[in-house]
Design a protein around this motif. Sequence first.
Motif, PDB file in Angstrom:
ATOM      1  N   GLY A 175      10.128   5.096  -4.929  1.00  0.00           N
ATOM      2  CA  GLY A 175      10.672   4.195  -3.924  1.00  0.00           C
ATOM      3  C   GLY A 175       9.563   3.561  -3.105  1.00  0.00           C
ATOM      4  N   VAL A 176       9.671   3.632  -1.786  1.00  0.00           N
ATOM      5  CA  VAL A 176       8.712   3.017  -0.867  1.00  0.00           C
ATOM      6  C   VAL A 176       7.542   3.982  -0.695  1.00  0.00           C
ATOM      7  N   VAL A 177       6.451   3.739  -1.423  1.00  0.00           N
ATOM      8  CA  VAL A 177       5.315   4.657  -1.413  1.00  0.00           C
ATOM      9  C   VAL A 177       4.374   4.276  -0.269  1.00  0.00           C
ATOM     10  N   TYR A 178       4.059   5.255   0.565  1.00  0.00           N
ATOM     11  CA  TYR A 178       3.185   5.025   1.713  1.00  0.00           C
ATOM     12  C   TYR A 178       2.147   6.130   1.784  1.00  0.00           C
ATOM     13  N   GLY A 179       1.141   5.918   2.615  1.00  0.00           N
ATOM     14  CA  GLY A 179       0.109   6.927   2.810  1.00  0.00           C
ATOM     15  C   GLY A 179      -1.267   6.291   2.853  1.00  0.00           C
ATOM     16  N   TRP A 181      -4.642   4.540   2.260  1.00  0.00           N
ATOM     17  CA  TRP A 181      -5.058   3.495   1.330  1.00  0.00           C
ATOM     18  C   TRP A 181      -3.880   2.676   0.801  1.00  0.00           C
ATOM     19  N   GLY A 182      -2.675   2.941   1.269  1.00  0.00           N
ATOM     20  CA  GLY A 182      -1.512   2.210   0.778  1.00  0.00           C
ATOM     21  C   GLY A 182      -1.580   0.736   1.126  1.00  0.00           C
ATOM     22  N   GLY A 183      -1.002  -0.085   0.279  1.00  0.00           N
ATOM     23  CA  GLY A 183      -1.036  -1.525   0.479  1.00  0.00           C
ATOM     24  C   GLY A 183       0.170  -2.037   1.226  1.00  0.00           C
ATOM     25  N   GLN A 184       1.232  -2.379   0.490  1.00  0.00           N
ATOM     26  CA  GLN A 184       2.384  -3.063   1.075  1.00  0.00           C
ATOM     27  C   GLN A 184       3.034  -2.278   2.201  1.00  0.00           C
ATOM     28  N   TRP A 185       3.179  -0.955   2.021  1.00  0.00           N
ATOM     29  CA  TRP A 185       3.944  -0.184   2.998  1.00  0.00           C
ATOM     30  C   TRP A 185       3.074   0.634   3.943  1.00  0.00           C
ATOM     31  N   THR A 186       1.769   0.361   3.929  1.00  0.00           N
ATOM     32  CA  THR A 186       0.895   1.034   4.894  1.00  0.00           C
ATOM     33  C   THR A 186      -0.013   0.007   5.555  1.00  0.00           C
ATOM     34  N   ALA A 208      18.853   2.361   3.983  1.00  0.00           N
ATOM     35  CA  ALA A 208      18.117   3.471   3.386  1.00  0.00           C
ATOM     36  C   ALA A 208      16.703   3.030   3.038  1.00  0.00           C
ATOM     37  N   CYS A 209      15.728   3.825   3.437  1.00  0.00           N
ATOM     38  CA  CYS A 209      14.332   3.461   3.209  1.00  0.00           C
ATOM     39  C   CYS A 209      13.800   3.976   1.872  1.00  0.00           C
ATOM     40  N   ASN A 210      14.224   5.164   1.429  1.00  0.00           N
ATOM     41  CA  ASN A 210      13.736   5.772   0.182  1.00  0.00           C
ATOM     42  C   ASN A 210      12.227   5.930   0.171  1.00  0.00           C
ATOM     43  N   ALA A 211      11.696   6.345   1.326  1.00  0.00           N
ATOM     44  CA  ALA A 211      10.250   6.514   1.457  1.00  0.00           C
ATOM     45  C   ALA A 211       9.770   7.753   0.716  1.00  0.00           C
ATOM     46  N   VAL A 212       8.574   7.671   0.147  1.00  0.00           N
ATOM     47  CA  VAL A 212       7.960   8.816  -0.522  1.00  0.00           C
ATOM     48  C   VAL A 212       6.459   8.767  -0.284  1.00  0.00           C
ATOM     49  N   TYR A 213       5.920   9.892   0.172  1.00  0.00           N
ATOM     50  CA  TYR A 213       4.493   9.989   0.442  1.00  0.00           C
ATOM     51  C   TYR A 213       3.725   9.996  -0.871  1.00  0.00           C
ATOM     52  N   VAL A 214       2.560   9.400  -0.883  1.00  0.00           N
ATOM     53  CA  VAL A 214       1.822   9.180  -2.126  1.00  0.00           C
ATOM     54  C   VAL A 214       1.543  10.475  -2.877  1.00  0.00           C
ATOM     55  N   SER A 238      11.607  10.066  -4.888  1.00  0.00           N
ATOM     56  CA  SER A 238      11.741   9.776  -3.465  1.00  0.00           C
ATOM     57  C   SER A 238      11.392  11.022  -2.672  1.00  0.00           C
ATOM     58  N   GLY A 239      11.320  10.896  -1.352  1.00  0.00           N
ATOM     59  CA  GLY A 239      10.913  12.005  -0.504  1.00  0.00           C
ATOM     60  C   GLY A 239      12.008  13.035  -0.305  1.00  0.00           C
ATOM     61  N   PRO A 240      11.693  14.190   0.325  1.00  0.00           N
ATOM     62  CA  PRO A 240      12.657  15.268   0.480  1.00  0.00           C
ATOM     63  C   PRO A 240      13.695  15.018   1.562  1.00  0.00           C
TER      64      PRO A 240
END
Length: 324
Positions: A175-179, A181-186, A208-214, A238-240
Motif C-alpha cells: 500500500g502506502v509505503v513510507y519511511g 529515504w521514501g519518495g512520494q509518501w515521505t 483508509a490509508c493502508n500505510a506500511v512501513y518500509v 499493509s501495516g498491522p
Amino acid sequence: MNDFAGRRVAVTGASGFIGGRVVERLVLGTGAEVRALVRGYGRAARLSVLPQERLTFRAVDLDAPQSLRKALDGCDLVVHCAFGSRGEVDDRWRTTVDGTANLLDVAKLAGVERLVHLSTVDVYDTSGLRRFDETAPALGEDADDREYEQQKAAAERLVLAAHGDGPETVVLQPGVVYGPWGGQWTVAQLTRPAEEFEELPVTGAGGACNAVYVDDVVDAVLAALAEPAAAGRKFLVSGPDEPGWGEFFDRLRGIRGLPAPAGTPADGAVPDWEQALYASPARVDAALAARLLAAPRTTLDEGMTRTAQWARWAGYGAPGGAGR
C-alpha cells in the motif's frame, strides 16, 4: 528465515527507496551475495557505506537485454523493484512494462530460480469496496491510458503469466509505503508547501490509508524469496494497524512542526484527484501475506517515530518535531 548464505541475489532499482532498503537488509542481515542493479552510480551513494565484501554493483538498462544478461549471470534470485519514473509516459511505459518483459526473458536464460516483483495496491479496482483482498477485481485494461497504475498492472500480468516457464515468480502489492529515504509518501510530504496541509485530512477524517512501513515490505520480500508456498501468487502488503489518512497526515504535521488546520484552507491547493484518493474507504486485507510471508510488525506510531528521527538527521524535520 533463510539467511541466503551462498546465494546470489540481484536487486533491480537498488538505488531507489524500497530497492535500497532491500539491499541494506540483505547485506547487513543475511549471508547473501548481493548484486545491486542501478541505472547509474550517482544515486547509489546511500549504499556505498555498506560492507563491500558481499556487495557488487552493476549499471543496467532494463531496455537493453545485453546489459541484463551480464548483470544476472550467476544469480539465483531476483528482487525486481525498478520501474519507469523518468521521461515521457511512453518512456516510463517502456521501462516498466517492456523492461519487465526483458528481465523475465533474461532471468529464464540465466537460470534464476525465483523472481519477486514489487507491484502496488493500485492494480485493483476498489470502487464501492470498503475492504478488499487478492480476489478483488483487477483494474480494467485501458489502451489509451499508459500512466503509472496501468504500467504496474501490465507489468504484474507479465510476471504472473511467466510463472512456470522460467523462474518461479511472486508478486507483492504494498500500500502506502513510507519511511526513511521514501519518495512520494515521505520526502514529498515533508517538503510540500505548508499551506497544502490546511486541506489535508486530520485524525478522524479521511478514508483508509493502508500505510506500511518500509521494513515491513522488506520483511515480505525476504520471506517471498524463500517461502515455497508463495510461488506463483500475489500478496497485498499493509501495516498491522489500520490508520486513516487523517492519522497519517497528522504524524507528518508533527514531524514538520505544523499546526493543526485553522479551518480556512486555501481551496484548490490540493487537486481534486488527490482529495478523492484520501476519501476512499477501501481497506486492504493483508491476511494472506501475514499467514504465508511475514506478519507486519511496525505500527504507524512506531514507523513515524523512526521516520521523524531520520527526517531530523536528513534536514527535513522541524527541530524537536515528533512522529505523533
